[in-house]
Design a protein around this motif. Structure first.
Motif, PDB file in Angstrom:
ATOM      1  N   ARG A 122       0.827  -1.201   0.000  1.00  0.00           N
ATOM      2  CA  ARG A 122       0.000   0.000   0.000  1.00  0.00           C
ATOM      3  C   ARG A 122       0.867   1.259   0.000  1.00  0.00           C
ATOM      4  O   ARG A 122       0.540   2.252  -0.646  1.00  0.00           O
ATOM      5  CB  ARG A 122      -0.926  -0.004   1.215  1.00  0.00           C
ATOM      6  N   SER A 123       1.990   1.208   0.719  1.00  0.00           N
ATOM      7  CA  SER A 123       2.838   2.397   0.883  1.00  0.00           C
ATOM      8  C   SER A 123       3.442   2.869  -0.432  1.00  0.00           C
ATOM      9  O   SER A 123       3.783   4.043  -0.571  1.00  0.00           O
ATOM     10  CB  SER A 123       3.960   2.113   1.882  1.00  0.00           C
ATOM     11  N   ARG A 124       3.584   1.974  -1.387  1.00  0.00           N
ATOM     12  CA  ARG A 124       4.203   2.362  -2.656  1.00  0.00           C
ATOM     13  C   ARG A 124       3.331   3.323  -3.461  1.00  0.00           C
ATOM     14  O   ARG A 124       3.833   4.039  -4.321  1.00  0.00           O
ATOM     15  CB  ARG A 124       4.541   1.125  -3.480  1.00  0.00           C
ATOM     16  N   THR A 125       2.047   3.331  -3.161  1.00  0.00           N
ATOM     17  CA  THR A 125       1.145   4.257  -3.860  1.00  0.00           C
ATOM     18  C   THR A 125       0.391   5.174  -2.901  1.00  0.00           C
ATOM     19  O   THR A 125      -0.502   5.898  -3.323  1.00  0.00           O
ATOM     20  CB  THR A 125       0.123   3.476  -4.718  1.00  0.00           C
ATOM     21  N   ASP A 126       0.751   5.120  -1.633  1.00  0.00           N
ATOM     22  CA  ASP A 126       0.126   5.999  -0.644  1.00  0.00           C
ATOM     23  C   ASP A 126       1.224   6.810   0.029  1.00  0.00           C
ATOM     24  O   ASP A 126       1.977   6.280   0.856  1.00  0.00           O
ATOM     25  CB  ASP A 126      -0.646   5.191   0.397  1.00  0.00           C
ATOM     26  N   PRO A 127       1.338   8.093  -0.288  1.00  0.00           N
ATOM     27  CA  PRO A 127       2.460   8.902   0.216  1.00  0.00           C
ATOM     28  C   PRO A 127       2.466   9.151   1.710  1.00  0.00           C
ATOM     29  O   PRO A 127       3.472   9.605   2.252  1.00  0.00           O
ATOM     30  CB  PRO A 127       2.296  10.227  -0.557  1.00  0.00           C
ATOM     31  N   LYS A 128       1.393   8.831   2.409  1.00  0.00           N
ATOM     32  CA  LYS A 128       1.356   9.141   3.841  1.00  0.00           C
ATOM     33  C   LYS A 128       1.872   8.007   4.725  1.00  0.00           C
ATOM     34  O   LYS A 128       1.989   8.171   5.947  1.00  0.00           O
ATOM     35  CB  LYS A 128      -0.060   9.517   4.270  1.00  0.00           C
ATOM     36  N   ILE A 129       2.230   6.862   4.135  1.00  0.00           N
ATOM     37  CA  ILE A 129       2.697   5.717   4.922  1.00  0.00           C
ATOM     38  C   ILE A 129       4.217   5.609   4.853  1.00  0.00           C
ATOM     39  O   ILE A 129       4.802   5.618   3.776  1.00  0.00           O
ATOM     40  CB  ILE A 129       2.066   4.402   4.418  1.00  0.00           C
ATOM     41  N   THR A 130       4.851   5.503   6.014  1.00  0.00           N
ATOM     42  CA  THR A 130       6.284   5.274   6.086  1.00  0.00           C
ATOM     43  C   THR A 130       6.560   4.256   7.187  1.00  0.00           C
ATOM     44  O   THR A 130       5.650   3.839   7.907  1.00  0.00           O
ATOM     45  CB  THR A 130       7.052   6.596   6.329  1.00  0.00           C
ATOM     46  N   ILE A 135      10.857  10.530  13.611  1.00  0.00           N
ATOM     47  CA  ILE A 135       9.618  10.547  12.834  1.00  0.00           C
ATOM     48  C   ILE A 135       9.271  11.960  12.371  1.00  0.00           C
ATOM     49  O   ILE A 135       8.866  12.178  11.227  1.00  0.00           O
ATOM     50  CB  ILE A 135       8.465   9.936  13.659  1.00  0.00           C
ATOM     51  N   LEU A 136       9.447  12.939  13.254  1.00  0.00           N
ATOM     52  CA  LEU A 136       9.066  14.310  12.922  1.00  0.00           C
ATOM     53  C   LEU A 136      10.088  15.026  12.046  1.00  0.00           C
ATOM     54  O   LEU A 136       9.726  15.912  11.264  1.00  0.00           O
ATOM     55  CB  LEU A 136       8.849  15.114  14.208  1.00  0.00           C
ATOM     56  N   ASN A 137      11.362  14.647  12.161  1.00  0.00           N
ATOM     57  CA  ASN A 137      12.415  15.413  11.489  1.00  0.00           C
ATOM     58  C   ASN A 137      13.081  14.713  10.313  1.00  0.00           C
ATOM     59  O   ASN A 137      13.790  15.355   9.540  1.00  0.00           O
ATOM     60  CB  ASN A 137      13.489  15.817  12.502  1.00  0.00           C
ATOM     61  N   ASN A 138      12.878  13.406  10.178  1.00  0.00           N
ATOM     62  CA  ASN A 138      13.433  12.671   9.040  1.00  0.00           C
ATOM     63  C   ASN A 138      12.285  12.083   8.228  1.00  0.00           C
ATOM     64  O   ASN A 138      11.663  11.107   8.646  1.00  0.00           O
ATOM     65  CB  ASN A 138      14.359  11.540   9.508  1.00  0.00           C
ATOM     66  N   HIS A 139      12.000  12.681   7.103  1.00  0.00           N
ATOM     67  CA  HIS A 139      10.880  12.248   6.259  1.00  0.00           C
ATOM     68  C   HIS A 139      11.424  11.357   5.138  1.00  0.00           C
ATOM     69  O   HIS A 139      12.067  11.839   4.206  1.00  0.00           O
ATOM     70  CB  HIS A 139      10.148  13.454   5.687  1.00  0.00           C
ATOM     71  N   ILE A 140      11.151  10.051   5.271  1.00  0.00           N
ATOM     72  CA  ILE A 140      11.681   9.075   4.317  1.00  0.00           C
ATOM     73  C   ILE A 140      10.518   8.441   3.566  1.00  0.00           C
ATOM     74  O   ILE A 140       9.538   8.003   4.177  1.00  0.00           O
ATOM     75  CB  ILE A 140      12.477   7.963   5.030  1.00  0.00           C
ATOM     76  N   LYS A 141      10.627   8.378   2.238  1.00  0.00           N
ATOM     77  CA  LYS A 141       9.537   7.810   1.451  1.00  0.00           C
ATOM     78  C   LYS A 141      10.050   7.129   0.194  1.00  0.00           C
ATOM     79  O   LYS A 141      10.812   7.709  -0.583  1.00  0.00           O
ATOM     80  CB  LYS A 141       8.537   8.918   1.066  1.00  0.00           C
ATOM     81  N   LEU A 142       9.621   5.886   0.001  1.00  0.00           N
ATOM     82  CA  LEU A 142       9.875   5.117  -1.215  1.00  0.00           C
ATOM     83  C   LEU A 142       8.524   4.861  -1.859  1.00  0.00           C
ATOM     84  O   LEU A 142       7.628   4.318  -1.212  1.00  0.00           O
ATOM     85  CB  LEU A 142      10.561   3.781  -0.881  1.00  0.00           C
ATOM     86  N   MET A 143       8.359   5.230  -3.137  1.00  0.00           N
ATOM     87  CA  MET A 143       7.025   5.097  -3.718  1.00  0.00           C
ATOM     88  C   MET A 143       7.056   5.019  -5.242  1.00  0.00           C
ATOM     89  O   MET A 143       8.022   5.437  -5.886  1.00  0.00           O
ATOM     90  CB  MET A 143       6.141   6.262  -3.290  1.00  0.00           C
ATOM     91  N   ASP A 144       5.979   4.472  -5.788  1.00  0.00           N
ATOM     92  CA  ASP A 144       5.828   4.377  -7.243  1.00  0.00           C
ATOM     93  C   ASP A 144       5.344   5.680  -7.861  1.00  0.00           C
ATOM     94  O   ASP A 144       5.425   5.850  -9.081  1.00  0.00           O
ATOM     95  CB  ASP A 144       4.820   3.263  -7.594  1.00  0.00           C
ATOM     96  N   LEU A 145       4.827   6.583  -7.040  1.00  0.00           N
ATOM     97  CA  LEU A 145       4.248   7.827  -7.539  1.00  0.00           C
ATOM     98  C   LEU A 145       5.329   8.824  -7.928  1.00  0.00           C
ATOM     99  O   LEU A 145       6.457   8.772  -7.438  1.00  0.00           O
ATOM    100  CB  LEU A 145       3.361   8.452  -6.457  1.00  0.00           C
ATOM    101  N   LYS A 146       4.978   9.762  -8.820  1.00  0.00           N
ATOM    102  CA  LYS A 146       5.894  10.834  -9.180  1.00  0.00           C
ATOM    103  C   LYS A 146       6.175  11.693  -7.951  1.00  0.00           C
ATOM    104  O   LYS A 146       5.296  11.945  -7.132  1.00  0.00           O
ATOM    105  CB  LYS A 146       5.301  11.699 -10.303  1.00  0.00           C
ATOM    106  N   ILE A 147       7.406  12.159  -7.840  1.00  0.00           N
ATOM    107  CA  ILE A 147       7.820  12.959  -6.691  1.00  0.00           C
ATOM    108  C   ILE A 147       7.521  14.435  -6.963  1.00  0.00           C
ATOM    109  O   ILE A 147       7.921  14.977  -7.988  1.00  0.00           O
ATOM    110  CB  ILE A 147       9.320  12.788  -6.408  1.00  0.00           C
ATOM    111  N   GLU A 148       6.826  15.064  -6.023  1.00  0.00           N
ATOM    112  CA  GLU A 148       6.565  16.501  -6.109  1.00  0.00           C
ATOM    113  C   GLU A 148       7.651  17.230  -5.327  1.00  0.00           C
ATOM    114  O   GLU A 148       7.660  17.224  -4.090  1.00  0.00           O
ATOM    115  CB  GLU A 148       5.178  16.818  -5.544  1.00  0.00           C
TER     116      GLU A 148
END
Length: 340
Positions: free
Chosen positions: A162-170, A193-206
């Protein structure tokens, strides 16, 4: 409908990973007057309503010959859970929800602004669970290894997909705290959690969104690296790139990289690392790294250091597909790519 002034923050993941303790730490950090906590466990159905699992081990290990299925979403009154969140969101600026099955409930996921999934290894989880004495009903023999932990692994895999297409899950691995003191460890995880925002995803990066995540009133500098797919490599025309990784291993490694850079450059306030997975066309962003600090020199150094460490250590693989008639492209690890 959730008021725009309210933030719904969820702590999900493994049983005994410290979700409830961490929720209290976030409440303390955000302010108790403006923050409420809602625990998934408040909405369990009764034993009579919960499904039974006739596992072979239960026949010999338990008096009743079955296990209650308390680790699947069907054991939760989801409608009541959702209604409580909606009610509290009208009264508080921050609503923190915690529960091991949150990512299994579409109705709850859609309400959340951010979901952090806490992960644990089997040995640590079992040790912590065996030390607990407040389960109602208490664990029956074999329940943890035959029901609870296998359910967690299924839910974790579902959350990963789910996280690969949902940007709010880490994800954050809490198996090995950096501090022996429990209170220090909890505060450390909250800061991560508050200061290191890490995300791996299939969606285009904004890119603009990534910059927003590191913006802070105390900082006068934001430095951003935007790595895009180019149309050539070693004299060959590149059609597109594809990326893949072992998600949980990559999240753990990227968080470790953040802490390594923070030790070198302690003035860094916030870090964001977003990496694209799947197909990335020419001109599209594959990785965006952004940092903030009071002054420009530190953030510029940090961003450069982060991309170097990512290329050197992160278990992310790249596939190059060419247009020169070759039928197969080439898979490369970040380390191999650094050498070219």
């Amino acid at each position: 409908m959730i008021p725009k002034t309210c933030t719904i923050f969820a702590l999900a993941g493994c049983t005994n990973s410290g979700k409830s303790t961490l929720a209290k730490e976030f409440q303390r950090h955000f302010g108790a007057a403006e923050t409420t906590i809602i625990n998934q466990d408040e909405f369990y159905k009764t034993e009579d309503e919960v499904d039974k699992i006739y596992h072979p081990a239960a026949v010999t290990l338990t008096e009743q010959g079955y296990y209650w299925s308390f680790d699947e979403k069907e054991a939760i009154n989801i409608d009541q859970f959702k209604e409580r969140i909606l009610q509290e969101s009208k009264l508080f600026k921050n609503v923190i929800i915690d529960g091991n099955m949150i990512t299994e409930m579409d109705e709850i996921v859609e309400l959340c602004d951010q979901i952090v999934v806490l992960t644990l290894d089997f040995k640590t989880c079992r040790r912590r669970r065996e030390a607990r004495t407040d389960y109602v009903p208490p664990d029956t023999p074999g329940y943890f290894e035959n029901v609870a932990f296998p359910a967690y692994l299924r839910h974790l895999e579902n959350a990963r997909k789910r996280s690969r297409t949902d940007p709010k899950i880490t994800f954050i691995d809490v198996s090995e705290p950096r501090f022996e003191n429990k209170s220090e460890s909890i505060q450390d995880f909250r800061r991560q959690i508050l200061n290191n925002h890490i995300k791996l995803m299939d969606l285009k990066i904004e890119v603009g969104l990534v910059d927003q995540l590191v913006n802070h009133p105390s900082c006068g500098a934001i430095s951003t690296f935007n790595g895009v797919t180019r149309d050539n490599h070693a004299g060959k025309e590149v059609v597109h790139l594809s990326y893949d990784c072992h998600d949980l291993m990559a999240y753990k490694k990227l968080r470790g990289i953040c802490e390594e850079v923070r030790k070198e450059l302690p003035d860094i306030k916030k870090i964001a690392i977003f990496h694209r997975l799947g197909k990335v066309d020419v001109g599209e962003s594959s990785v965006v790294i952004s940092t903030s600090s009071p002054h420009r020199k530190t953030s510029i150094q940090a961003t450069g250091r982060l991309i170097d460490l990512l290329k050197d250590k992160a278990p992310i693989f790249k596939y190059e597909e060419y247009s020169n008639g070759e039928t197969e492209g080439v898979w490369k690890s970040n380390v191999e790519d650094c050498k070219n």
